[in-house]
Design a protein around this motif. Structure first.
Motif, PDB file in Angstrom:
ATOM      1  N   GLY A 164      -2.319   9.981  -1.920  1.00 25.78           N
ATOM      2  CA  GLY A 164      -1.120   9.219  -1.555  1.00 25.78           C
ATOM      3  C   GLY A 164      -0.565   9.626  -0.205  1.00 25.78           C
ATOM      4  O   GLY A 164      -0.403   8.775   0.682  1.00 25.78           O
ATOM      5  N   PRO A 165      -0.268  10.926   0.002  1.00 24.04           N
ATOM      6  CA  PRO A 165       0.222  11.334   1.317  1.00 24.04           C
ATOM      7  C   PRO A 165      -0.777  11.036   2.439  1.00 24.04           C
ATOM      8  O   PRO A 165      -0.369  10.669   3.542  1.00 24.04           O
ATOM      9  CB  PRO A 165       0.452  12.842   1.161  1.00 24.04           C
ATOM     10  N   ALA A 166      -2.069  11.161   2.166  1.00 24.18           N
ATOM     11  CA  ALA A 166      -3.068  10.862   3.195  1.00 24.18           C
ATOM     12  C   ALA A 166      -3.005   9.393   3.601  1.00 24.18           C
ATOM     13  O   ALA A 166      -3.081   9.060   4.795  1.00 24.18           O
ATOM     14  CB  ALA A 166      -4.471  11.215   2.702  1.00 24.18           C
TER      15      ALA A 166
ATOM     16  N   ARG B  89       0.827  -1.205   0.000  1.00 25.01           N
ATOM     17  CA  ARG B  89       0.000   0.000   0.000  1.00 25.01           C
ATOM     18  C   ARG B  89       0.862   1.255   0.000  1.00 25.01           C
ATOM     19  O   ARG B  89       0.527   2.242  -0.618  1.00 25.01           O
ATOM     20  CB  ARG B  89      -0.927   0.010   1.208  1.00 25.01           C
ATOM     21  N   VAL B  90       1.990   1.195   0.690  1.00 19.59           N
ATOM     22  CA  VAL B  90       2.887   2.347   0.733  1.00 19.59           C
ATOM     23  C   VAL B  90       3.465   2.602  -0.648  1.00 19.59           C
ATOM     24  O   VAL B  90       3.517   3.739  -1.113  1.00 19.59           O
ATOM     25  CB  VAL B  90       4.020   2.140   1.763  1.00 19.59           C
ATOM     26  N   ALA B  91       3.891   1.545  -1.333  1.00 20.33           N
ATOM     27  CA  ALA B  91       4.443   1.705  -2.677  1.00 20.33           C
ATOM     28  C   ALA B  91       3.395   2.290  -3.607  1.00 20.33           C
ATOM     29  O   ALA B  91       3.698   3.189  -4.404  1.00 20.33           O
ATOM     30  CB  ALA B  91       4.948   0.366  -3.195  1.00 20.33           C
ATOM     31  N   LEU B  92       2.170   1.813  -3.512  1.00 17.78           N
ATOM     32  CA  LEU B  92       1.098   2.343  -4.336  1.00 17.78           C
ATOM     33  C   LEU B  92       0.856   3.809  -4.013  1.00 17.78           C
ATOM     34  O   LEU B  92       0.709   4.638  -4.913  1.00 17.78           O
ATOM     35  CB  LEU B  92      -0.191   1.539  -4.122  1.00 17.78           C
ATOM     36  N   ALA B  93       0.841   4.150  -2.737  1.00 25.06           N
ATOM     37  CA  ALA B  93       0.615   5.539  -2.343  1.00 25.06           C
ATOM     38  C   ALA B  93       1.719   6.436  -2.877  1.00 25.06           C
ATOM     39  O   ALA B  93       1.467   7.545  -3.341  1.00 25.06           O
ATOM     40  CB  ALA B  93       0.527   5.654  -0.823  1.00 25.06           C
ATOM     41  N   LEU B  94       2.968   5.966  -2.845  1.00 22.79           N
ATOM     42  CA  LEU B  94       4.075   6.765  -3.371  1.00 22.79           C
ATOM     43  C   LEU B  94       3.970   6.932  -4.874  1.00 22.79           C
ATOM     44  O   LEU B  94       4.308   7.990  -5.411  1.00 22.79           O
ATOM     45  CB  LEU B  94       5.421   6.141  -2.998  1.00 22.79           C
ATOM     46  N   MET B  95       3.500   5.899  -5.573  1.00 19.90           N
ATOM     47  CA  MET B  95       3.347   6.013  -7.020  1.00 19.90           C
ATOM     48  C   MET B  95       2.301   7.071  -7.356  1.00 19.90           C
ATOM     49  O   MET B  95       2.407   7.737  -8.384  1.00 19.90           O
ATOM     50  CB  MET B  95       2.957   4.670  -7.630  1.00 19.90           C
ATOM     51  N   LEU B  96       1.320   7.234  -6.511  1.00 17.03           N
ATOM     52  CA  LEU B  96       0.284   8.245  -6.740  1.00 17.03           C
ATOM     53  C   LEU B  96       0.818   9.657  -6.555  1.00 17.03           C
ATOM     54  O   LEU B  96       0.164  10.622  -6.920  1.00 17.03           O
ATOM     55  CB  LEU B  96      -0.897   8.019  -5.785  1.00 17.03           C
TER      56      LEU B  96
ATOM     57  N   GLU C 230      -9.403   6.607   4.679  1.00 13.83           N
ATOM     58  CA  GLU C 230      -8.743   7.918   4.750  1.00 13.83           C
ATOM     59  C   GLU C 230      -8.363   8.399   3.355  1.00 13.83           C
ATOM     60  O   GLU C 230      -8.612   9.549   2.994  1.00 13.83           O
ATOM     61  CB  GLU C 230      -7.499   7.817   5.636  1.00 13.83           C
ATOM     62  N   ALA C 231      -7.774   7.530   2.548  1.00 11.62           N
ATOM     63  CA  ALA C 231      -7.376   7.899   1.185  1.00 11.62           C
ATOM     64  C   ALA C 231      -8.594   8.205   0.325  1.00 11.62           C
ATOM     65  O   ALA C 231      -8.556   9.109  -0.517  1.00 11.62           O
ATOM     66  CB  ALA C 231      -6.544   6.787   0.566  1.00 11.62           C
ATOM     67  N   SER C 232      -9.685   7.477   0.554  1.00 17.39           N
ATOM     68  CA  SER C 232     -10.882   7.672  -0.274  1.00 17.39           C
ATOM     69  C   SER C 232     -11.492   9.053  -0.096  1.00 17.39           C
ATOM     70  O   SER C 232     -12.171   9.561  -0.989  1.00 17.39           O
ATOM     71  CB  SER C 232     -11.933   6.597   0.035  1.00 17.39           C
ATOM     72  N   LEU C 233     -11.242   9.677   1.045  1.00 18.90           N
ATOM     73  CA  LEU C 233     -11.779  11.012   1.293  1.00 18.90           C
ATOM     74  C   LEU C 233     -11.234  12.040   0.303  1.00 18.90           C
ATOM     75  O   LEU C 233     -11.844  13.092   0.095  1.00 18.90           O
ATOM     76  CB  LEU C 233     -11.476  11.454   2.732  1.00 18.90           C
ATOM     77  N   TRP C 234     -10.097  11.726  -0.330  1.00 13.93           N
ATOM     78  CA  TRP C 234      -9.484  12.625  -1.310  1.00 13.93           C
ATOM     79  C   TRP C 234     -10.066  12.421  -2.709  1.00 13.93           C
ATOM     80  O   TRP C 234      -9.730  13.137  -3.631  1.00 13.93           O
ATOM     81  CB  TRP C 234      -7.969  12.436  -1.312  1.00 13.93           C
ATOM     82  N   GLN C 235     -10.935  11.450  -2.859  1.00 18.96           N
ATOM     83  CA  GLN C 235     -11.659  11.182  -4.099  1.00 18.96           C
ATOM     84  C   GLN C 235     -10.771  11.283  -5.340  1.00 18.96           C
ATOM     85  O   GLN C 235     -11.121  11.919  -6.319  1.00 18.96           O
ATOM     86  CB  GLN C 235     -12.860  12.111  -4.211  1.00 18.96           C
ATOM     87  N   GLY C 236      -9.618  10.633  -5.288  1.00 25.16           N
ATOM     88  CA  GLY C 236      -8.729  10.596  -6.442  1.00 25.16           C
ATOM     89  C   GLY C 236      -7.819  11.798  -6.575  1.00 25.16           C
ATOM     90  O   GLY C 236      -7.019  11.866  -7.497  1.00 25.16           O
ATOM     91  N   GLY C 237      -7.899  12.759  -5.666  1.00 22.52           N
ATOM     92  CA  GLY C 237      -7.042  13.944  -5.722  1.00 22.52           C
ATOM     93  C   GLY C 237      -5.591  13.615  -5.395  1.00 22.52           C
ATOM     94  O   GLY C 237      -5.271  12.525  -4.926  1.00 22.52           O
TER      95      GLY C 237
END
Length: 163
Positions: free
Chosen positions: A140-142, A3-10, A129-136
Motif C-alpha cells: 500500500g505505501p509503495a 487506487r489510493v483508497a485501495l492502497a490505504l485499505m491495504l 511498483e506495488a507488485s514488487l511487494w508480492q502482497g506484503g
C-alpha cells in the motif's frame, strides 16, 4: 484516486487519519528554495517524511500510507492547477496558429492526449511498483509513494511548460 483508497485499505491499522501530523509547509519551503527541475524533484516526499516522523504511529504501514496520501493530494492539486493553466495557454496558441497539415492535432488536443497517456503510464508503473511487494504490507505505501512521485513529476513538468 480509487487506487489510493485501495492502497490505504491495504494499510489497515488503529492509527486514525486525524492523528497524522501533516502539513504541506516542508514541501512548499523546499520548492521555494529549489533551483531547477532536479532540485524540485528532491522536494517530493519532504512533507510526507516529516509527517511520518511527527505522527504517533507514523512509521506504521497505515501511518506511512496516510502521510504519503496527504502529500499526494498536494501534488495532485498542483498537477490539476498546472494542467488547467497549460490548457488555457494551449487553446490560446491554437487560436493564434496557422493551420497545420490535415489531421495534425492542435496544441490543446495534443496536450489532452499526452495527459491521458500519462495517466495510463502512471497507473501501470505504480501497479508494477506495488507488485514488487508480492502482497506484503509495504504494498500500500509503495503504491501511494509511486503515485505521489509520478504525480509530482508530471505537475512539475507541466509547470515548466507553462512558465
Amino acid at each position: 484516486m480509487k487506487r489510493v483508497a485501495l492502497a490505504l485499505m491495504l494499510c489497515a491499522s488503529p492509527l486514525a487519519a486525524q492523528d497524522l501530523q501533516y502539513t504541506d509547509r516542508g514541501t512548499e519551503i523546499c520548492l521555494a528554495d529549489a533551483d531547477g527541475f532536479a532540485a524540485e524533484m528532491a522536494c517530493v516526499g519532504v512533507s510526507a517524511n516529516q509527517c511520518m516522523e511527527d505522527s504517533p504511529g507514523g512509521s506504521s504501514t497505515y501511518g506511512m500510507g496516510g502521510c504519503l496520501d496527504r502529500e499526494l493530494q498536494f501534488w495532485d492539486q498542483r498537477l490539476n492547477d498546472n494542467y488547467a493553466a497549460v490548457m488555457v495557454q494551449a487553446k490560446r496558441m491554437d487560436a493564434d496558429a496557422i493551420p497545420g497539415p490535415e489531421g495534425s492535432p492542435g496544441v490543446a488536443d495534443a496536450l489532452r492526449e499526452m495527459q491521458r497517456a500519462w495517466i495510463v503510464f502512471r497507473d501501470k508503473a505504480c501497479t508494477y511498483e506495488a507488485s514488487l511487494w508480492q502482497g506484503g504490507t509495504g504494498r500500500g505505501p509503495a503504491a501511494i509513494n509511486c503515485l505521489m512521485h509520478q504525480t509530482a513529476r508530471q505537475a512539475l513538468s507541466l509547470d515548466v511548460w507553462e512558465g
